[in-house]
Scaffold this active site. Structure first.
Site, mmCIF file in Angstrom:
data_model
loop_
_atom_site.group_PDB
_atom_site.id
_atom_site.type_symbol
_atom_site.label_atom_id
_atom_site.label_comp_id
_atom_site.label_asym_id
_atom_site.label_seq_id
_atom_site.Cartn_x
_atom_site.Cartn_y
_atom_site.Cartn_z
ATOM 1 N N PRO A 225 -2.369 0.989 0.666
ATOM 2 C CA PRO A 225 -3.402 1.021 1.535
ATOM 3 C C PRO A 225 -5.017 1.125 1.244
ATOM 4 C CG PRO A 225 -2.570 3.300 0.981
ATOM 5 C CD PRO A 225 -1.780 2.199 0.288
ATOM 6 N N GLY A 226 -4.984 0.933 0.084
ATOM 7 C CA GLY A 226 -6.679 0.625 -0.325
ATOM 8 C C GLY A 226 -7.354 1.646 -0.838
ATOM 9 N N LYS A 228 -7.065 2.518 -4.130
ATOM 10 C CA LYS A 228 -7.785 1.791 -5.359
ATOM 11 C C LYS A 228 -8.771 0.849 -4.852
ATOM 12 C CE LYS A 228 -4.080 3.385 -8.126
ATOM 13 N NZ LYS A 228 -3.137 3.380 -7.194
ATOM 14 N N ASP A 246 -2.276 -7.897 -0.044
ATOM 15 C CA ASP A 246 -0.954 -7.195 0.084
ATOM 16 C C ASP A 246 -0.033 -8.122 1.092
ATOM 17 O OD1 ASP A 246 -0.306 -4.130 -0.644
ATOM 18 O OD2 ASP A 246 1.011 -4.888 0.875
ATOM 19 N N CYS A 356 3.532 4.137 -10.464
ATOM 20 C CA CYS A 356 3.556 5.442 -10.052
ATOM 21 C C CYS A 356 5.070 6.159 -10.417
ATOM 22 C CB CYS A 356 3.102 5.945 -8.628
ATOM 23 S SG CYS A 356 3.704 4.995 -7.096
HETATM 24 N N1 SAM Z 1 -2.753 0.090 -4.861
HETATM 25 C C1 SAM Z 1 -2.387 0.744 -3.895
HETATM 26 C C2 SAM Z 1 -3.362 2.072 -3.515
HETATM 27 O O1 SAM Z 1 -3.698 2.602 -4.557
HETATM 28 O O2 SAM Z 1 -3.441 2.244 -2.493
HETATM 29 C C3 SAM Z 1 -0.985 1.042 -3.637
HETATM 30 C C4 SAM Z 1 -0.149 0.039 -3.802
HETATM 31 S S1 SAM Z 1 1.506 0.216 -3.662
HETATM 32 C C5 SAM Z 1 1.938 0.794 -5.162
HETATM 33 C C6 SAM Z 1 2.115 -1.275 -3.786
HETATM 34 C C7 SAM Z 1 1.948 -2.317 -2.846
HETATM 35 O O3 SAM Z 1 2.553 -3.795 -3.141
HETATM 36 C C8 SAM Z 1 2.492 -2.083 -1.380
HETATM 37 O O4 SAM Z 1 1.630 -1.836 -0.685
HETATM 38 C C9 SAM Z 1 3.323 -3.284 -1.160
HETATM 39 O O5 SAM Z 1 3.207 -3.670 0.082
HETATM 40 C C10 SAM Z 1 2.693 -4.511 -2.077
HETATM 41 N N2 SAM Z 1 3.557 -5.452 -2.491
HETATM 42 C C11 SAM Z 1 4.871 -5.401 -2.752
HETATM 43 N N3 SAM Z 1 5.161 -6.855 -3.052
HETATM 44 C C12 SAM Z 1 4.073 -7.778 -2.965
HETATM 45 C C13 SAM Z 1 3.808 -8.867 -3.383
HETATM 46 N N4 SAM Z 1 4.780 -9.844 -3.589
HETATM 47 N N5 SAM Z 1 2.446 -9.158 -2.957
HETATM 48 C C14 SAM Z 1 1.651 -8.596 -2.736
HETATM 49 N N6 SAM Z 1 1.739 -7.224 -2.352
HETATM 50 C C15 SAM Z 1 3.124 -6.613 -2.538
#
Ligand code: SAM
Length: 432
Positions: A225-226, A228, A246, A356
């Site tokens: 959700p952004g 970072k 994303d 995580c």
């Molecule tokens: N970095 C984010 C934050 O700090 O708010 C959290 C990211 S979360 C660990 C992983 C994200 O990867 C999810 O939002 C998911 O929708 C996205 N995701 C999964 N597969 C993906 C892909 N092939 N390409 C881009 N995003 C992907």
């Protein structure tokens, strides 16, 4: 050289696993708030928080000694809390109980059972149903050996508000005034909008390890959700180019909302980050980063890959029903994302890979695979190194393990389970 028998090693591993599981079941002793330095200074927000919370006895609110944009709130000592069990009880689901242990109130959807006769403003004891056996609307004392006392609260919604026909209740059902972790949550609504975010310490450390600076061209490959992304923008002071991708449409909306709330200058695209690279775009082409994906090779100075993962590092985790199949499913996707990251990164550029979760396959195992596969990538020790070392893994020497940051029961940071690896690209990848 110390030679250990196989039995000794197995016993040690069992002890470590027990320690890890116990750690995962408990809440951290602190909560961390990242200050959006685009909106205010950490000192200003600290002073506002202290003013607001001066009446909560035992609340300690202080600056983080090693991060300039973080405020730490320590849990209250549980000895100072009223944790007397009351005869009136409310039963909540596991997910809701985990939030209560991080300082939240109880929202209507999380309530499973409430004794008949409970009225508005009654003081109640709160129990978690660890096995999901309590029927919605249960009205007696819930007898189960998988029922865990969580804390005490004051009823703000009664049975008729919660369980009546055709109701879809929302809002606070029970205001929690004590919980067994002693965690207090600071709702930042008394602060300017977008000035502060409750964010786990390793996630904040992760962006500092990437160390984006004004003027750079930075890619956040899995951004929603952004949390970072907005931090990256703050460290860049909104100067330079920040691209956030994303894959999930619903999460893109959240990312856009958070981008706006935190006054972030960022270009957001919904795309699959395993497909955002096009080797065929030449350096002579007029295609720009601002045209969006696909991007040409070596487009970015810094890349964050905060990978989709099995997310087993969450704390507290009172119950986890993830199957082995699901847990194992992330490795191939993480490898594909890493492959793309290498090509998209400029020579001398930095890549941060983070998860995580706690599994070795998604963390140290991934780093070992990556270093074998991409000789151009060098594992580095970040200047900001507060996590523990990596777990011993085939393909990684002790020096490699010391460069990694694993956040677990033995690290100095009392937070969630997390993993960070930093790499520098030393030369171009041969694509011929
Ligand atoms: N970095 C984010 C934050 O700090 O708010 C959290 C990211 S979360 C660990 C992983 C994200 O990867 C999810 O939002 C998911 O929708 C996205 N995701 C999964 N597969 C993906 C892909 N092939 N390409 C881009 N995003 C992907």
């Amino acid at each position: 050289m110390i030679v250990k028998s196989q039995n000794e090693n197995t016993d040690r591993q069992k002890e470590e696993l027990t320690e890890l599981l116990q750690w995962l079941c408990t809440a951290p002793n602190i909560s961390s708030y990242r200050i959006n330095t685009l909106v205010g200074t950490t000192e200003e927000i600290l002073s506002e928080m202290k003013k607001k919370f001066k009446n909560i006895s035992g609340a300690s609110i202080e600056l983080c000694p090693y991060l300039p944009d973080v405020i730490i709130v320590r849990n209250i000592n549980v000895k100072d809390l009223d944790l007397t069990r009351r005869s009136l009880e409310v039963v909540i689901d596991v997910h809701c109980a985990e939030s209560v242990l991080r300082g939240a109130h109880i929202f209507a959807p999380g309530v499973m059972g409430m004794l008949t006769g409970i009225t508005l403003n009654d003081k109640v004891s709160i129990y978690a149903d660890l096995e999901n056996n309590c029927r919605k609307g249960f009205q007696k004392v819930f007898n189960s050996d998988k029922k865990l006392f969580i804390g005490n609260g004051i009823v703000k919604m009664t049975r008729s508000d919660l369980f009546g026909e055709n109701l879809n209740p929302s809002g606070v059902a029970v205001e929690v005034y004590s919980n067994i972790s002693g965690c207090i949550l600071i709702e930042p609504n008394f602060l300017p909008e977008g000035s502060c975010l409750l964010q786990n310490l390793p996630s904040i450390i992760c962006t500092h390890v990437l160390n984006p600076i004004p003027g750079e061209c930075v890619l956040d490959m899995c951004a929603a959700p952004g949390n970072k992304t907005t931090h990256i923008a703050a460290l860049m002071r909104n100067e330079g180019t920040l691209v956030a991708i994303d894959k999930t449409p619903s999460k893109i909306k959240q990312l856009q909302r958070n981008g706006a709330k935190f006054k972030t200058k960022v270009s957001i695209y919904q795309a699959d980050s395993t497909k955002i690279l096009d080797y065929t775009i030449s350096t002579q082409s007029e295609r720009l980063i601002s045209d969006g994906p696909p991007f040409r090779s070596e487009s970015f100075d810094k890349i964050l890959l905060d990978a989709p993962c099995s997310a087993l590092g969450k704390r507290p985790q009172l119950c986890n029903k993830s199957s082995e199949k699901v847990i194992k499913s992330f490795v191939p996707l993480q490898r594909k994302l890493l492959r793309n990251a290498v090509h998209l990164l400029k020579v001398n550029g930095k890549l941060v890979y983070s998860t995580c979760t706690i599994t070795q396959a998604e963390n140290e195992g991934m780093v070992a695979w990556f270093l074998t596969k991409f000789k151009c990538m060098r594992l580095c020790k970040a200047e900001l190194h507060v996590g523990g070392s990596g777990w011993p893994t085939e393909g990684l020497c002790d020096t490699d393990l010391e460069k990694l940051q694993r956040f677990g029961p033995n690290s100095n940071v009392d937070s969630v389970g997390f993993f960070i690896a930093l790499f520098v690209k030393e030369f171009s990848v041969d694509t011929t």
